[in-house]
Design a protein around this motif. Structure first.
Motif, PDB file in Angstrom:
ATOM      1  N   THR A   1      32.356  15.548  22.207  1.00  0.00           N
ATOM      2  CA  THR A   1      33.290  14.432  22.308  1.00  0.00           C
ATOM      3  C   THR A   1      33.741  13.859  20.972  1.00  0.00           C
ATOM      4  N   GLU A   2      33.048  14.204  19.893  1.00  0.00           N
ATOM      5  CA  GLU A   2      33.461  13.692  18.581  1.00  0.00           C
ATOM      6  C   GLU A   2      33.097  14.694  17.504  1.00  0.00           C
TER       7      GLU A   2
ATOM      8  N   ALA B   1      29.214  14.516  18.205  1.00  0.00           N
ATOM      9  CA  ALA B   1      28.626  13.860  19.373  1.00  0.00           C
ATOM     10  C   ALA B   1      28.849  14.734  20.598  1.00  0.00           C
ATOM     11  N   LEU B   2      27.791  14.898  21.371  1.00  0.00           N
ATOM     12  CA  LEU B   2      27.842  15.614  22.643  1.00  0.00           C
ATOM     13  C   LEU B   2      27.603  14.606  23.750  1.00  0.00           C
ATOM     14  N   GLU B   3      28.236  14.829  24.889  1.00  0.00           N
ATOM     15  CA  GLU B   3      28.039  13.945  26.038  1.00  0.00           C
ATOM     16  C   GLU B   3      27.819  14.784  27.285  1.00  0.00           C
ATOM     17  N   ASN B   4      26.920  14.304  28.137  1.00  0.00           N
ATOM     18  CA  ASN B   4      26.744  14.909  29.448  1.00  0.00           C
ATOM     19  C   ASN B   4      27.677  14.176  30.403  1.00  0.00           C
ATOM     20  N   THR B   5      28.793  14.804  30.733  1.00  0.00           N
ATOM     21  CA  THR B   5      29.775  14.202  31.641  1.00  0.00           C
ATOM     22  C   THR B   5      29.486  14.555  33.098  1.00  0.00           C
TER      23      THR B   5
ATOM     24  N   LEU C   1      19.495  15.714  28.167  1.00  0.00           N
ATOM     25  CA  LEU C   1      20.611  14.779  28.100  1.00  0.00           C
ATOM     26  C   LEU C   1      20.905  14.330  29.528  1.00  0.00           C
TER      27      LEU C   1
ATOM     28  N   GLY D   1      25.870  10.937  31.563  1.00  0.00           N
ATOM     29  CA  GLY D   1      26.492   9.849  30.821  1.00  0.00           C
ATOM     30  C   GLY D   1      25.908   9.602  29.447  1.00  0.00           C
ATOM     31  N   GLN D   2      24.862  10.288  29.094  1.00  0.00           N
ATOM     32  CA  GLN D   2      24.196  10.079  27.812  1.00  0.00           C
ATOM     33  C   GLN D   2      24.878  10.869  26.703  1.00  0.00           C
ATOM     34  N   PHE D   3      24.857  10.299  25.500  1.00  0.00           N
ATOM     35  CA  PHE D   3      25.382  10.941  24.302  1.00  0.00           C
ATOM     36  C   PHE D   3      24.232  11.425  23.432  1.00  0.00           C
TER      37      PHE D   3
END
Length: 177
Positions: free
Chosen positions: A70-71, A91-95, A121, A124-126
């Motif tokens: 995500t970033e 940055a990684l996110e669990n969507t 992860l 919703g966590q980054f």
């Protein structure tokens, strides 16, 4: 050959110091269900003589489609005499709706980073990876950071590739100016 296969699933050696069985050891008697990332350590024991240690890691398939990069902060400005590259971050996110086990995943192109054992992860966590976690903490106090990763993000852009433990591509991203 003759003897018994003795295993552990807790990453300990089946042979305890002194030659006995370690507390978590058991004699192999059939298939071991693999429902999450698992490391099996095993030795053959024949007439009290132990074989060399054998170790194998197993990574069952999981749906990683909810994992998003995500970033990518690849060219942050210099700050008070500090090279901006020291503030690079991913940055990684669990969507998705299920927790993800990132154990065995690694960045294989762009930067170098292997996720350590038991890296999970939640939905919703980054998870933030920084080139220099100390500098990251100075700029973003209180934000948790995994890492550091090796290498640096190319200011002119490049490809980032995340692979699983077997080398299959999980996600890839090209960024640039």
């Amino acid at each position: 050959g003759p003897g018994s296969i003795v295993c552990t699933l807790d990453r300990s050696d089946p042979r305890a110091p002194g030659g006995g069985l370690s507390p978590g050891a058991f004699t192999y008697a059939g298939p071991i269900p693999v429902t999450s990332n698992l490391t099996v350590k095993a030795r053959l024991i024949t007439d009290g003589v132990w074989s060399a240690l054998a170790e194998a890691a197993f990574y069952p398939p999981q749906d990683l489609s909810g994992l998003a990069l995500t970033e990518v902060m690849y060219h942050p400005p210099d700050a008070e005499g500090v090279d901006g590259a020291e503030f690079e971050v991913l940055a990684l996110e669990n969507t998705g709706a299920q927790s993800l086990d990132l154990t065995g995943l690694r960045f294989a192109e762009g930067i170098s980073y292997a996720f350590p054992d038991a890296t999970t992860l939640a939905p919703g966590q980054f998870l933030v990876l920084a080139r220099n976690p100390v500098r990251f903490a100075e700029r973003y106090p209180g934000v948790p950071c995994a890492g550091p990763y090796a290498g640096r993000l190319a200011n002119e852009g490049e490809s980032l590739t995340l692979t699983n433990a077997l080398g299959a591509r999980i996600l890839a991203l090209d960024y640039g100016t």
